[in-house]
Design a protein around this motif. Sequence first.
Motif, mmCIF file in Angstrom:
data_model
loop_
_atom_site.group_PDB
_atom_site.id
_atom_site.type_symbol
_atom_site.label_atom_id
_atom_site.label_comp_id
_atom_site.label_asym_id
_atom_site.label_seq_id
_atom_site.Cartn_x
_atom_site.Cartn_y
_atom_site.Cartn_z
ATOM 1 N N PRO A 252 32.292 -50.337 28.427
ATOM 2 C CA PRO A 252 31.438 -50.369 27.384
ATOM 3 C C PRO A 252 29.798 -49.618 28.411
ATOM 4 O O PRO A 252 29.198 -48.765 27.760
ATOM 5 C CB PRO A 252 30.687 -52.142 27.792
ATOM 6 C CG PRO A 252 31.931 -52.330 27.400
ATOM 7 C CD PRO A 252 32.283 -51.630 28.865
ATOM 8 N N LEU A 262 28.025 -48.113 25.227
ATOM 9 C CA LEU A 262 27.951 -48.674 24.118
ATOM 10 C C LEU A 262 26.720 -48.467 23.682
ATOM 11 O O LEU A 262 25.806 -49.695 24.419
ATOM 12 C CB LEU A 262 28.399 -50.100 24.507
ATOM 13 C CG LEU A 262 29.690 -50.901 22.951
ATOM 14 C CD1 LEU A 262 30.314 -49.508 22.706
ATOM 15 C CD2 LEU A 262 29.866 -51.789 23.079
ATOM 16 N N PRO A 264 23.249 -49.889 22.085
ATOM 17 C CA PRO A 264 22.523 -51.477 21.618
ATOM 18 C C PRO A 264 23.015 -51.797 20.591
ATOM 19 O O PRO A 264 23.699 -53.101 20.680
ATOM 20 C CB PRO A 264 21.248 -51.545 21.877
ATOM 21 C CG PRO A 264 21.374 -50.078 23.114
ATOM 22 C CD PRO A 264 22.430 -49.497 22.385
ATOM 23 N N ARG A 266 26.037 -51.334 19.334
ATOM 24 C CA ARG A 266 27.288 -51.716 19.141
ATOM 25 C C ARG A 266 28.075 -52.974 19.415
ATOM 26 O O ARG A 266 29.256 -53.611 20.205
ATOM 27 C CB ARG A 266 28.252 -50.114 19.212
ATOM 28 C CG ARG A 266 27.723 -49.259 18.271
ATOM 29 C CD ARG A 266 28.527 -48.012 18.598
ATOM 30 N NE ARG A 266 27.854 -47.608 17.671
ATOM 31 C CZ ARG A 266 28.786 -45.749 17.878
ATOM 32 N NH1 ARG A 266 30.451 -45.253 18.971
ATOM 33 N NH2 ARG A 266 28.966 -44.862 16.950
ATOM 34 N N ARG A 267 26.878 -53.182 20.347
ATOM 35 C CA ARG A 267 27.202 -54.633 21.827
ATOM 36 C C ARG A 267 27.252 -55.598 21.033
ATOM 37 O O ARG A 267 29.122 -55.674 20.308
ATOM 38 C CB ARG A 267 26.498 -54.445 22.798
ATOM 39 C CG ARG A 267 26.194 -52.940 23.585
ATOM 40 C CD ARG A 267 25.015 -53.550 24.149
ATOM 41 N NE ARG A 267 24.960 -54.856 25.431
ATOM 42 C CZ ARG A 267 26.041 -54.812 26.802
ATOM 43 N NH1 ARG A 267 26.523 -53.744 27.248
ATOM 44 N NH2 ARG A 267 25.722 -55.796 26.872
ATOM 45 N N GLU A 283 37.103 -56.496 29.407
ATOM 46 C CA GLU A 283 35.358 -55.754 29.910
ATOM 47 C C GLU A 283 35.522 -54.847 31.141
ATOM 48 O O GLU A 283 35.838 -56.127 32.166
ATOM 49 C CB GLU A 283 33.950 -55.926 29.793
ATOM 50 C CG GLU A 283 33.141 -55.401 30.097
ATOM 51 C CD GLU A 283 31.624 -56.091 30.656
ATOM 52 O OE1 GLU A 283 30.854 -55.749 30.200
ATOM 53 O OE2 GLU A 283 31.970 -57.475 30.351
ATOM 54 N N ASP A 285 34.317 -53.034 33.801
ATOM 55 C CA ASP A 285 32.579 -53.144 34.397
ATOM 56 C C ASP A 285 33.325 -52.036 35.388
ATOM 57 O O ASP A 285 32.166 -52.548 36.421
ATOM 58 C CB ASP A 285 32.241 -54.540 34.542
ATOM 59 C CG ASP A 285 30.802 -53.260 34.359
ATOM 60 O OD1 ASP A 285 30.426 -52.519 33.990
ATOM 61 O OD2 ASP A 285 29.714 -54.405 34.633
ATOM 62 N N PRO A 299 22.306 -52.068 30.563
ATOM 63 C CA PRO A 299 22.582 -52.517 29.890
ATOM 64 C C PRO A 299 23.822 -54.306 30.517
ATOM 65 O O PRO A 299 24.118 -53.298 31.520
ATOM 66 C CB PRO A 299 23.889 -52.177 28.607
ATOM 67 C CG PRO A 299 23.916 -51.102 29.046
ATOM 68 C CD PRO A 299 23.200 -51.078 29.879
ATOM 69 N N LEU A 302 29.194 -57.206 28.925
ATOM 70 C CA LEU A 302 29.230 -57.954 27.341
ATOM 71 C C LEU A 302 29.118 -58.770 27.801
ATOM 72 O O LEU A 302 29.156 -60.076 26.708
ATOM 73 C CB LEU A 302 30.451 -57.023 26.923
ATOM 74 C CG LEU A 302 31.040 -55.726 25.846
ATOM 75 C CD1 LEU A 302 31.800 -55.343 25.575
ATOM 76 C CD2 LEU A 302 29.145 -55.782 25.122
ATOM 77 N N GLU A 305 26.710 -62.205 27.092
ATOM 78 C CA GLU A 305 26.107 -62.022 25.989
ATOM 79 C C GLU A 305 27.502 -62.760 24.600
ATOM 80 O O GLU A 305 27.520 -63.053 23.242
ATOM 81 C CB GLU A 305 25.377 -60.696 25.091
ATOM 82 C CG GLU A 305 24.940 -59.957 25.941
ATOM 83 C CD GLU A 305 24.585 -58.495 25.237
ATOM 84 O OE1 GLU A 305 25.313 -58.596 23.931
ATOM 85 O OE2 GLU A 305 24.008 -57.698 25.958
ATOM 86 N N ASP A 306 28.698 -63.716 25.546
ATOM 87 C CA ASP A 306 29.628 -63.944 24.809
ATOM 88 C C ASP A 306 29.535 -65.253 25.012
ATOM 89 O O ASP A 306 30.028 -66.068 26.286
ATOM 90 C CB ASP A 306 30.363 -63.041 25.931
ATOM 91 C CG ASP A 306 31.805 -64.203 25.067
ATOM 92 O OD1 ASP A 306 31.844 -64.520 24.204
ATOM 93 O OD2 ASP A 306 33.367 -63.775 26.325
#
Length: 477
Positions: A252, A262, A264, A266-267, A283, A285, A299, A302, A305-306
């Motif tokens: 991302p 990626l 915002p 779409r995340r 992911e 990274d 950002p 991911l 935020e999961d």
Amino acid sequence: MQERSSVGELANQLRSELNHYSPGGKLPSSRVLVERFRVSPVTVSRALAQLAAEGLVVTRPGAGAFRARPRAGGAAQGDTSWQEVALSADASTEVVPRSVDASGVLVSLAAPPPGVIEFNGGYLHPSLQPERAMAAALSRAGRRPGAWGRPPMEGLPELREWFARSIGDTVGPADVLVSAGGQTALTTALRALAPPGAPVLVESPTYPGMLAIARAAGLRPLPVPVDADGVRPALLADAFRASGARVFVCQPLFQNPTGAVLAPERRGEVLRIARKAGAFVVEDDFVRRLVHADAPPLPRPLAAEDPDGVVVHVGSLTKATSPSFRVSALAARGPVLERLRAIQVVDTFFVPRPLQEAALELVGSPAWPRHLRTVAAELKVRRDAMTSALRLRLPELALPHVPSGGYHLWLRLPDGTDESAFTAAALRAGVAIAPGRPYFSAEPPAGHVRLSFAAVAGTGEITEGVRRLRAACDELL
């Protein structure tokens, strides 16, 4: 750099003089070599070690170095043709025959010939690596109590804590496994999440090393196109429905090779689509610590935020340090973590404790944030130099996106250009570049090349490299 150059020069000089000594004859003492060549004892020791590794000299503690005696006879020439049958015999029973092909990875790993400018490199130039800080960290690490003992299988608790904090509040130390570099972590993740023969969704284009991992495991990588804002969610949803895949691998942040981030909006959609499909998102990274000095705030991963354990996160220190500093992290929540742990233990047991201790020493030192700031500034300068040179000298190569992180640019060749011929012409002109074809899991829409600005010595090499590429274009186009 000076020391490294002196070692090679001294080894070459000693190699050229070996015929002056009979087999078994003693070479001059280290003290004599130091005085004669005006180098340090360390340089002499390393040069002799290099010749010993080549089988040209034999060193005997307390006695000195001697010219090696020739080996008796050559290696026996056997018939290995039977292996063709043995290695292919099992393929007929596999749903998806495994394909072990490292060519796409070797493009960015192999050092180019002398005099060739390295626009294909995947790591920081030695002048950008924190060599002194790493050496100091390794020295301190070796003196830590228990540093040479067996570490916990999951990794040192303090290092797991550091990686967890770098991901976000939703991830704790218990959710992290220390791994031996990003490539190893990705291999573990794919083996844990997908059985042989299964489809795996991948960005298109994407990192060739991940495609190689998937194919070597007998998986079927299926492409999902990306644009300037990252993977396209509608196409991702379509791909999940059509394939039944349970894994999507993505980058991302500063995607390789496009450099896209990626968007915002779409995340959350990507996570929602994967959760609805009952699938994991791996992911990768990989370059979060190679941000450029002019980049906006990054950002979060991911994984931060999961809350539902959809994301399996891979983060690494390697890209920001050295190809040999292979320390990374796998982060996951829920039952999948135990499977990841089991596969990692079976494959590698654990990451050597001295290397983990050195990683802790490095990231906890004042040198670490200084290094990251220096690299951020230098990467911006190099990116701008390459971008300006390309627009001035090679306007026919399309540059749709200039990233604010990472170490490369992704260029589209003019329609009808033979990508392989262009890569070969560039090499004849003295520039090594990465062809675009290995980055696609299916047929590419056009010819592309990837140019790295991190593996060269500086902006002077960038300017000269682009000048040479102009010559390659003039030859071909």
